[in-house]
Scaffold this motif. Structure first.
Motif, short mmCIF file in Angstrom:
data_model
loop_
_atom_site.label_atom_id
_atom_site.label_comp_id
_atom_site.label_asym_id
_atom_site.label_seq_id
_atom_site.Cartn_x
_atom_site.Cartn_y
_atom_site.Cartn_z
N GLY A 55 -32.08 -26.39 20.41
CA GLY A 55 -31.25 -26.15 19.14
C GLY A 55 -30.93 -27.01 18.35
O GLY A 55 -31.15 -27.29 17.18
N CYS A 78 -34.13 -28.45 16.44
CA CYS A 78 -34.19 -27.52 15.30
C CYS A 78 -33.31 -27.92 14.11
O CYS A 78 -33.51 -27.65 13.03
CB CYS A 78 -34.00 -26.04 15.36
SG CYS A 78 -35.32 -25.41 16.68
N GLN A 79 -32.22 -28.28 14.62
CA GLN A 79 -31.02 -28.49 13.50
C GLN A 79 -31.31 -29.99 13.04
O GLN A 79 -31.21 -30.21 11.83
CB GLN A 79 -29.58 -28.49 14.27
CG GLN A 79 -29.09 -27.34 14.50
CD GLN A 79 -28.80 -26.33 13.24
OE1 GLN A 79 -29.72 -25.65 12.58
NE2 GLN A 79 -27.66 -26.77 12.76
N TRP A 102 -34.47 -20.09 16.33
CA TRP A 102 -34.81 -20.70 17.72
C TRP A 102 -33.98 -19.96 18.67
O TRP A 102 -34.67 -19.66 20.02
CB TRP A 102 -34.18 -22.12 17.84
CG TRP A 102 -34.18 -22.93 19.05
CD1 TRP A 102 -32.96 -22.93 19.83
CD2 TRP A 102 -35.19 -23.09 20.04
NE1 TRP A 102 -33.05 -23.37 21.01
CE2 TRP A 102 -34.56 -23.31 21.12
CE3 TRP A 102 -36.41 -22.88 19.97
CZ2 TRP A 102 -35.06 -23.79 22.32
CZ3 TRP A 102 -37.09 -23.17 21.40
CH2 TRP A 102 -36.44 -23.76 22.46
N VAL A 103 -32.86 -19.60 18.74
CA VAL A 103 -32.15 -18.78 19.75
C VAL A 103 -32.83 -17.26 19.94
O VAL A 103 -33.11 -17.21 21.11
CB VAL A 103 -30.72 -18.51 19.56
CG1 VAL A 103 -30.07 -17.50 20.19
CG2 VAL A 103 -29.91 -19.80 19.25
N LEU A 133 -31.44 -22.06 13.53
CA LEU A 133 -30.85 -22.25 14.72
C LEU A 133 -30.97 -20.74 15.36
O LEU A 133 -31.06 -20.42 16.38
CB LEU A 133 -29.45 -22.55 14.78
CG LEU A 133 -28.76 -22.73 16.11
CD1 LEU A 133 -29.20 -23.60 17.12
CD2 LEU A 133 -27.40 -23.41 15.68
N THR A 166 -40.51 -22.69 16.84
CA THR A 166 -40.34 -21.25 16.77
C THR A 166 -41.50 -20.46 16.40
O THR A 166 -41.82 -19.39 16.78
CB THR A 166 -39.30 -20.95 15.36
OG1 THR A 166 -39.54 -21.38 14.23
CG2 THR A 166 -37.96 -21.28 15.78
N ALA A 174 -38.40 -27.25 13.75
CA ALA A 174 -37.90 -26.14 13.81
C ALA A 174 -38.96 -25.27 13.50
O ALA A 174 -39.08 -24.00 14.34
CB ALA A 174 -36.51 -25.99 12.79
#
Length: 181
Positions: free
Chosen positions: A75, A78-79, A36-37, A33, A89, A85
């Protein structure tokens, strides 16, 4: 009554301890996460710059809501999936690098504007040369279309990286069946 005469008992086999695969984090790990952010934020400057130049007032509110929604959806993806994910990314890094010439961002933004204009969500006299887009729905739809196209590009590039064997393991990972000795 012996165990051999009971057909309902499972056959006994030696317990085999498999080592945990520590090379891959499990679904829901904070590292995915966070990655990704960071990638999402690095990809924002050029689209936000173009979007801000074309919008004002309520359209910027729609643009902000769309940006937050795209970040949350990415997000969530990705989780839910380690493979997604990694692809999102890694591909997101590649898309971020293209901001130097901004061709994908410009094309995606143009498509987003065309969709908003076609749906009637942009002002009827909207001119790309001026920042007359004021409807929040126009800003929202343009942002969602633009961001979805760029996230799709990032995902495609990331999956291509995985297919070619770069980073995060191969797509065709086959686990060997346990052998009894």
């Amino acid at each position: 009554m012996s165990d051999a005469s009971n057909p309902y008992l499972a056959p006994e086999s030696p317990m085999i301890d498999r080592p945990a695969d520590l090379s891959r984090p499990r679904k829901g790990t904070p590292g995915l996460l966070v990655g990704w952010v960071i990638v999402f934020l690095v990809n924002l400057p050029i689209p936000v710059m173009f979007g801000s130049a074309l919008t004002e007032g309520n359209a910027r509110i729609g643009m902000t809501v769309g940006t937050v929604a795209l970040g949350l959806v990415g997000g969530l993806f990705c989780q839910r999936s380690y493979r997604i994910a990694l692809a999102l990314t890694a591909g997101g890094v590649a898309v971020a690098i293209t901001q130097v010439i901004a061709i994908p961002q410009f094309i995606a933004g143009s498509i987003g504007l065309m969709v908003s204009t076609t749906l009637g969500l942009a002002d009827p006299n909207f001119d790309v040369g001026s920042n007359e887009m004021t409807l929040w729905s126009g800003g929202l739809v343009t942002t969602l279309v633009t961001g979805s196209l760029l996230m799709g590009l990032a995902l495609g590039i990331g999956l291509l990286f995985q297919l070619l064997g770069f980073g995060g393991g191969s797509v065709q990972t086959v686990e060997k069946p346990p052998t009894l000795e």
